[in-house]
Design a protein around this motif. Structure first.
Motif, PDB file in Angstrom:
ATOM      1  N   GLN A  63       0.842  -1.206   0.000  1.00  0.00           N
ATOM      2  CA  GLN A  63       0.000   0.000   0.000  1.00  0.00           C
ATOM      3  C   GLN A  63       0.872   1.249   0.000  1.00  0.00           C
ATOM      4  O   GLN A  63       0.611   2.218  -0.708  1.00  0.00           O
ATOM      5  CB  GLN A  63      -0.913  -0.012   1.234  1.00  0.00           C
ATOM      6  N   ARG A  67       1.245   4.201  -2.936  1.00  0.00           N
ATOM      7  CA  ARG A  67       0.948   5.603  -2.610  1.00  0.00           C
ATOM      8  C   ARG A  67       2.084   6.530  -3.029  1.00  0.00           C
ATOM      9  O   ARG A  67       1.844   7.608  -3.611  1.00  0.00           O
ATOM     10  CB  ARG A  67       0.705   5.736  -1.097  1.00  0.00           C
ATOM     11  N   GLN A 270     -10.581  -2.125 -10.278  1.00  0.00           N
ATOM     12  CA  GLN A 270      -9.795  -1.480  -9.223  1.00  0.00           C
ATOM     13  C   GLN A 270      -8.339  -1.307  -9.650  1.00  0.00           C
ATOM     14  O   GLN A 270      -7.733  -0.253  -9.438  1.00  0.00           O
ATOM     15  CB  GLN A 270      -9.864  -2.295  -7.940  1.00  0.00           C
ATOM     16  N   SER A 274      -7.349   2.608  -9.777  1.00  0.00           N
ATOM     17  CA  SER A 274      -6.606   3.191  -8.652  1.00  0.00           C
ATOM     18  C   SER A 274      -5.453   4.094  -9.086  1.00  0.00           C
ATOM     19  O   SER A 274      -5.318   5.221  -8.577  1.00  0.00           O
ATOM     20  CB  SER A 274      -6.097   2.082  -7.725  1.00  0.00           C
ATOM     21  N   TYR A 278      -5.313   8.105  -8.050  1.00  0.00           N
ATOM     22  CA  TYR A 278      -4.214   8.664  -7.256  1.00  0.00           C
ATOM     23  C   TYR A 278      -3.462   9.759  -8.012  1.00  0.00           C
ATOM     24  O   TYR A 278      -2.954  10.707  -7.407  1.00  0.00           O
ATOM     25  CB  TYR A 278      -3.241   7.556  -6.838  1.00  0.00           C
ATOM     26  N   ILE A 345     -13.825   1.133  -3.411  1.00  0.00           N
ATOM     27  CA  ILE A 345     -12.905   1.794  -4.349  1.00  0.00           C
ATOM     28  C   ILE A 345     -13.538   3.035  -4.962  1.00  0.00           C
ATOM     29  O   ILE A 345     -12.817   3.902  -5.478  1.00  0.00           O
ATOM     30  CB  ILE A 345     -12.452   0.827  -5.466  1.00  0.00           C
ATOM     31  N   PRO A 348     -12.902   6.755  -2.195  1.00  0.00           N
ATOM     32  CA  PRO A 348     -11.519   6.651  -1.710  1.00  0.00           C
ATOM     33  C   PRO A 348     -11.074   7.804  -0.807  1.00  0.00           C
ATOM     34  O   PRO A 348      -9.880   7.987  -0.593  1.00  0.00           O
ATOM     35  CB  PRO A 348     -10.713   6.653  -3.011  1.00  0.00           C
ATOM     36  N   TYR A 351      -8.485   7.330   2.096  1.00  0.00           N
ATOM     37  CA  TYR A 351      -7.121   7.002   1.679  1.00  0.00           C
ATOM     38  C   TYR A 351      -6.450   8.183   0.987  1.00  0.00           C
ATOM     39  O   TYR A 351      -5.264   8.451   1.204  1.00  0.00           O
ATOM     40  CB  TYR A 351      -7.138   5.775   0.769  1.00  0.00           C
TER      41      TYR A 351
END
Length: 492
Positions: A63, A67, A270, A274, A278, A345, A348, A351
């Motif tokens: 994770q 990130r 996902q 993702s 991000y 998801i 988000p 996160y």
């Protein structure tokens, strides 16, 4: 946020997810033919252990890698994160599997209530370790935006794992040991292929203690969150095994495995979505695009949820032996649970806002709800009670992500569309539960009648669950992807 590669990448990652996570799903007909329900219950016990290990052993380092990998513009600095994460995870998994092997006797007595399967447990522990490293190597390929390599590594995992596992179970007397040996071989081959394709992943010179500290600062709070998610996801199975025994756990495990089709399909989305979120979450049009993708996703899941619900009896009878047919009673509601567990998801905010502590609290609350309801309802309704508990807890956790996460990243979910789609999905799940009840076994509507009903439900959510812009976006994406068209201005 660009849609240009999302359909293609979603399909590629979805296929890869089916190859990796769907291996046990594809092998259900073989395993349920050659293994007793109690033996399959032992396999399910190891599945639970593997899920917990993959969430905790490496301290969720993957994770943190994702990130910071996405947010680091310099190529050399960016490459430090996957290499450091991989070597750290390898160290953790070797300690895990080695320690477990030393104490395999007591562990076998605790997990399997017998010392007879201690050798199988040792193989299972090393299979878990290799699977964990394989998962991280796939994450590296995903963040490097290399979906083709991701697919090839996943295919190698499936082919070798499935062939070895099925052959050992079918043609030898190894039983559950054959299952774990197949998983070990598949993970070893898949990991080897992924390492060959990941750019410079094993270059030890890239290892960075500062990068490790960064990733752990982000990921350590997620260990608690992930443990709570594990508890919320698997406490129903643990309760079934404890209160009802290995036979009931085997039935419940088969239904859960088939219901995981929903989650497997979602993982593809996902994996593709993702990195885009991000990278683009600060863009003003991202929340609206994410809400649109959520509506399209729910409509796409309607035939899947409906098919697993309305045809649960036929699916279970087709894929399993008669001693597993009782699993059909919980398949409809577990399919809905799998969808809710995957839906976070689309919310988000926790996160993106780096509120991992709040995410952990939310997951812990879901685990407590699942545990409490499981203990009450399983004793009363059997495996159906455990399924109801899991569904309720998953719904609470998803609602929490929408509400709490909305403080940091608000996704404008459409209430009318949500009501239209939600009512249809709930109706399909309830119909599936009713149709699997023994009292309705003689009055079950014909397959064509149920199919027509499902088609009508899909048409309803297409018309009332999507906006005109949504339908246009779907048609455009399908045209570009399936037919290979790109609308261009005609040359003069």
């Amino acid at each position: 946020m660009s849609f240009s590669t999302l359909p293609r990448d979603t399909l590629l990652y979805g296929v890869s997810s089916l190859l990796v996570r769907g291996q046990q799903l594809l092998l259900i007909p073989v395993y349920t033919h050659y293994l007793a329900a109690a033996q399959y219950g032992l396999v399910e016990t190891v599945v639970i252990l593997a899920a917990l290990a993959n969430l905790t052993v490496a301290l969720e380092i993957a994770q943190g890698m994702g990130r910071y990998f996405a947010d680091t513009p310099d190529v050399e600095d960016r490459n430090r994160y996957p290499t450091t994460a991989f070597y750290f995870a390898a160290f953790c998994y070797v300690i895990f599997a080695g320690t477990g092997s030393v104490f395999s006797g007591p562990l076998s007595a605790w997990l399997f209530r017998s010392l007879e399967n201690s050798s199988a447990l040792i193989v299972a522990l090393w299979a878990i370790a290799l699977n964990g490293l394989f998962a991280i190597s796939l994450d590296v390929l995903r963040w490097q935006l290399r979906p083709i390599s991701y697919v090839l590594a996943s295919a190698a995992y499936l082919i070798f794992g499935a062939v070895f596992g099925a052959s050992l179970v079918a043609f030898t007397e190894l039983g559950v040991l054959g299952v774990f040996l197949g998983q070990l071989v598949g993970a070893a081959v898949g990991l080897s292929v992924a390492l060959l394709m990941a750019e410079g992943l094993l270059q030890a010179g890239r290892i960075s203690t500062s990068a490790l500290r960064q990733m752990l600062r982000f990921s350590l709070p997620l260990v608690l969150s992930s443990t709570a998610i594990f508890a919320s996801t698997y406490v129903d199975r643990i309760t079934v095994g404890s209160l009802l025994g290995a036979d009931a756990l085997g039935l419940y495990g088969v239904a859960a495995r088939l219901a995981s089709t929903v989650g497997i399909l979602t993982v593809g989305l996902q994996a593709a979505l993702s990195p885009l979120v991000y990278k683009s979450w600060r863009s003003p049009d991202t929340p609206g695009r994410l809400a649109q993708i959520f509506r399209i996703y729910c409509v796409a899941m309607t035939p899947v949820i409906g098919g697993l619900g309305l045809f649960a009896t036929e699916i279970i009878e087709l894929l399993t032996e008669p001693n597993f047919h009782g699993a059909s009673t919980v398949l409809p509601i577990l399919a809905g649970t799998s969808m809710l567990l995957s839906a976070y998801i689309f919310a988000p905010g926790l996160y993106l806002g780096k509120r991992t502590g709040m995410a952990a609290t939310l997951s812990f609350c879901g685990a407590l709800v699942n545990l409490g309801l499981s203990l009450i309802l399983t004793a009363w309704l059997g495996i159906l009670g455990a399924a109801l508990a899991a569904f309720t807890a998953a719904g609470i956790v998803f609602a929490g992500h929408v509400v709490w996460g909305g403080r940091y990243f608000r996704v404008p979910f459409s209430i009318p569309s949500s009501l239209a789609i939600g009512s249809v999905l709930a109706g399909l799940i309830v119909a599936g539960l009713v149709f699997t009840m023994p009292a309705f076994s003689g009055d079950l509507p014909s397959v064509p009648a149920r199919l027509i009903g499902l088609i009508c439900c899909c048409a309803f959510v297409w018309q009332f669950g999507l906006t005109g812009a949504d339908r246009h976006a779907v048609k455009t994406m399908l045209t570009k992807f399936v037919l290979g068209f790109r609308f261009r201005k005609a040359p003069k």
